[in-house]
Design an enzyme around this catalytic site. Structure first.
Site, PDB file in Angstrom:
ATOM      1  N   GLY A 180      55.945  47.743 -10.593  1.00 45.23           N
ATOM      2  CA  GLY A 180      54.988  47.618  -8.813  1.00 45.23           C
ATOM      3  C   GLY A 180      53.934  48.373  -8.959  1.00 45.23           C
ATOM      4  N   CYS A 181      53.259  48.416  -8.114  1.00 47.66           N
ATOM      5  CA  CYS A 181      51.756  48.230  -8.250  1.00 47.66           C
ATOM      6  C   CYS A 181      51.585  50.271  -9.037  1.00 47.66           C
ATOM      7  CB  CYS A 181      51.057  48.036  -6.653  1.00 47.66           C
ATOM      8  SG  CYS A 181      51.410  48.385  -5.681  1.00 47.66           S
TER       9      CYS A 181
END
Lengths: 345, 345, 345, 345
Positions: free
Chosen positions: D150-151
């Protein structure tokens, strides 16, 4: 063979953009480009990091003073200097050095235009770094002095030129161009502070007094082979980059006529994309790229041709045009190191 | 005496702005305004907080369904409804109820224009809620049905009307208006997402197809007493609020002529400020206010009058005009609850 | 009786916001407030329009020099001056004049804190213009010298104070506050240019060196009755106005405990709104208002209290607090001229 | 040899970013990459232009349905699909096909974490596409199934990992990460409309409920070899791209200790740049690049390590990590087609 390149005015936005493109140029990765002197005025002695934290490979390079001595010994010298200062530098460099000026000094052919809009003595006229002008590409291939167009003129000229060259519009055009504020440069001014710009749009240079007006008129008049009057209004909006120009002129042509004219004019151009019916350009979609996105239509109710064009003012509008011109002057592929793919969203 | 006010379409931006202004109206503080029914379509049953977290005093009010029954029993009913839906509601309300419609249904006088731009049957024509039109203020004082102008027409008409009324420009005008995206409403659409809008400018409705075009033409033609053709291009830019319209027309008048004409036209208007020479309007400076900031000049090189105007599209462009109209219709001071001071920076 | 008010530093953002609020104050409309001298440093001699084009009623007022002589003869003097310059002005004004300082000079009680963070000699300590601190409101009612809190301290203190006063969190707090750039003032700097700020977030003053840190610690320690250490990091984001502070501290309390504590602390406050479960503050919803929106919850997995607060840094964070303090000092209603309704969207 | 690549979910932001990077990959120019099937869910049947007007070379490609049949016959398949849908596709593809999933399905190792934060059955665990984790690069070289992080986890983990691995901070960390809104995806929602986002900051997922929390905790706990509790708060700000994470933990180490630890951890990493003392990361400077800019310091007054990190959420945070992982899995140079130079300003 390695081409050695200097950038004068490297702490400004034009200089930074040229460096960004050079770092991504395939010949840089191949060792055929060497980045030499980077110079500045008041910022001499500071590092690139202080001005361009995005240029990590150059972060610790110290900016030198902008002098002919420092700039000597390069194959290509880019100039991103204040108006009126390029001539002295250029004169001191050998005629074989390719000098590419991002300033206005050598763009205008009419000394009176220079006097009216800039004042002082006219420095001269260099080949105009807009390869997409009819017949211009070959001139740039032979050039060792090139004047990169202004950002507003680039998109204004490209948006209207085919219609004027085909003489399907009246020779009076109205251009309203919205722009991000990087075009205003990096010198700190209160009215360019983020708090003033965010949430606000404002026109400036209203009434034909913006210095890009004669540059637009010059190219369009040449294309039309008759004087073209230009009403030009720039509008600053809360963006960092990008220009969207809405360009209109009275016409009795049909949308189909006009579409054919633009397709013929630009069908073979790498960087100019005339969008299909129903699609409209956005500045976001050209961000960081050398692409020009255009749409053109006719409002038949009001008898008006409406051409809308988008560029990134720092890329196709400045640094990209400079690199495109360099590629031509060096005999390289015109599009090397330049993309038509923007960074979006 | 207490005036009881309902807002239909209270979850939208027009409804929210009307409520913001009513909460700040001095007669609300004095108990002379009572906020009654707040209604919605699909959002009925939810609270105001879910849509307008800035309207704290109303946060827990639950939105009712938009029906004539719910809206009955109010002295004033504001409508912020989708186009084509106001007539049914208005017909069901007593003729003495003041109904102020922020939609387009009753703005156009020409049924053909309605058919061309909106389709379907024309509902009729109500007094136009732009008190600054010549002779219009008195009509609004007697009105119980008022059609609030569109946001683009408000600033376009006000920017050009004096010049056309004085017949110092040709009856063909070109308007390029940059706008924040609140004007596009609150229905979720991919192209209005923040990630698409931030960092990007785009035109839309290009070629004279935007629905506000005939509304602009109608008012300007009336002022000029001859048909005025309009080339209108709206441009979305990364702002929430604000419209800056750059309006041009060919002229042989001088800047001084034009300045005198505008001063005469607007010198007594509370909300219209013609800026002195050298000052230019910004949308940031009218944010949240009912002010119109205008500059007008003549580009003598190209023979063009350039009028630049700024409003907040939600205030003077919608909710402020609605409250200004209400004030007139109720016999109150026209400017009550409306400020000329924007929230800046 | 008319209260005559001067604003020193009227060309800055604090001064502009105070003037905006005074123009909208009901006692200004009633003639009970008179706006007297407006002064500036380097901008003396220019008009208000040049700096605050939104303040139309004052547009043509010329700024005077900031001197005690010019500021004499007013009942209230607001100071929006560079740090370290208020004392000289204040000392020269009669003790009965209400002087409200938006700078830092008189906020800190510990001379060592002043020396560590600002340097130079400590000017003294004035009553702190945050009426919502326990027991503080009465002090402000009697005050003729008031130090308006910093913008970050205002929201940081209000977000955490109830938890610390109730001793349900450890006395070590972590605050990360995102802010619009108007808080950085109006002096032109390259890193505050729109082109640098738009599209970019950046922290500054990292590592506890921001000057607001001791101010936060001072108020929280007083509330907790023990030393509270503060890790404070401000983050600039592309907005003109607004601060959103995310404030955390270790806790073993439950969400219900904490909700009760905050409800008890703030239930009677006009400007502080503790949002119901599920609602979260946004800076957009307090824009231009004096409202504080707060949410508080407990992350039970990590044993952390998370309080999130939003204010407009220029209103409740500066100019609104100044006017609120003035209202108290004059014996007027504390909330006069101040709204809890923001301008949104 | 030509590698044939498909992208499922090509109309979304992750898919668009992967395609942008592939078009600029030097092996695409060399003919070694072929872009095969581009698929979508509800957008199947539309062209790339409708979603990604910046991807001019693919503008007229029509999106196919996302089915195993369409995705068969490719060497690499990127998945940018809604959570919970990747497993069915991946199971239907041969084990030799390199499948790189940008969704969450295969990121977590603990089935209970999956159940708590996502619900439903846990699909499994794939090698984690963050080559900079200790020992992880080699795993990716052998992988034919890769889960892209995930970012928020990418920047949170990279910012804190060296300190936790060296055990110089307490195993309780506080992360406040501001993000542009592209991270929220492209499905239209009212609270992501530009008019709501511009001019406003807001936290969401407050109290440890954001789904990226266990992913951060998982990697940090592994590095620390003890459970690390994470207080994570994401904050949306008015940007399209970029994450700036402010990460804190209690420490008794000195700034010099910490600097040495980070230098040792990341000195050889291509994409991670630990900035020199005095420099701080900005999201603008990594825009469109795969660079991670980090600063780390110690606030000795409060005994806190403060690490601030910046990435482009769509590049290093999603599409860049996906391409970096692909490069490794194919045995290509890890950095091919990925730049450390952002597009700024």
């Amino acid at each position: 063979m390695t081409i050695r390149i200097a950038v004068a005015g490297a702490s400004g936005y034009a200089g930074g953009e040229i460096l960004r493109l050079l770092l991504g140029h395939p010949r840089y990765a191949a060792g055929e480009i060497e980045i030499g002197a980077l110079t500045a005025g008041g910022n001499a002695g500071t590092t690139v990091r202080a001005h361009h934290p995005h240029l990590l490979p150059l972060a610790d390079v110290v900016l030198a003073d902008t002098t002919p001595e420092v700039l000597a010994g390069h194959d290509v010298v880019f100039l991103g200097l204040p108006h009126g200062t390029s001539a002295v530098i250029a004169d001191a460099l050998p005629p074989t050095t390719i000098v590419i000026d991002c300033g206005a000094d050598f763009r205008l052919s009419d000394a009176q235009d220079w006097a009216d809009y800039y004042g002082g003595e006219h420095a001269g006229t260099w080949p105009y770094g807009l390869p997409e002008l009819p017949g211009n590409r070959d001139k740039l291939r032979d050039a060792s002095r090139i004047a990169v167009p202004g950002c507003y003129p680039t998109i204004s000229i490209l948006s209207l030129l085919p219609a004027l060259a085909a003489r399907v519009v009246e020779p009076h055009v109205t251009i309203v161009a919205v722009s991000g504020t990087s075009g205003a440069g990096r010198a700190p001014k209160a009215d360019l502070l983020a708090a003033e710009v965010i949430g606000s749009a404002r026109a400036y240079g209203v009434g034909g007094v913006h210095r890009h007006t004669p540059e637009i008129s010059q190219a369009l008049s040449a294309a039309a082979d008759e004087p073209v009057t230009v009403s030009f209004t720039p509008v600053l909006v809360p963006m960092a980059r990008g220009i969207l120009a809405t360009c209109t002129a009275r016409t009795s042509a049909t949308a189909a006529d006009v579409a054919a004219i633009y397709e013929k004019a630009y069908g073979d151009e790498t960087f100019i994309h005339v969008l299909p019916d129903g699609a409209l350009p956005t500045t976001g979609s050209v961000l960081g790229s050398n692409a020009v996105q255009l749409s053109v239509t006719v409002d038949e109710r009001s008898g008006t041709l409406v051409a809308v064009g988008a560029i990134d003012n720092l890329t196709k509008g400045t640094g990209g045009a400079a690199v495109q011109s360099m590629n031509l002057a060096l005999g390289w592929g015109e599009a090397e190191g330049l993309s038509v793919v923007g960074v979006a969203p």
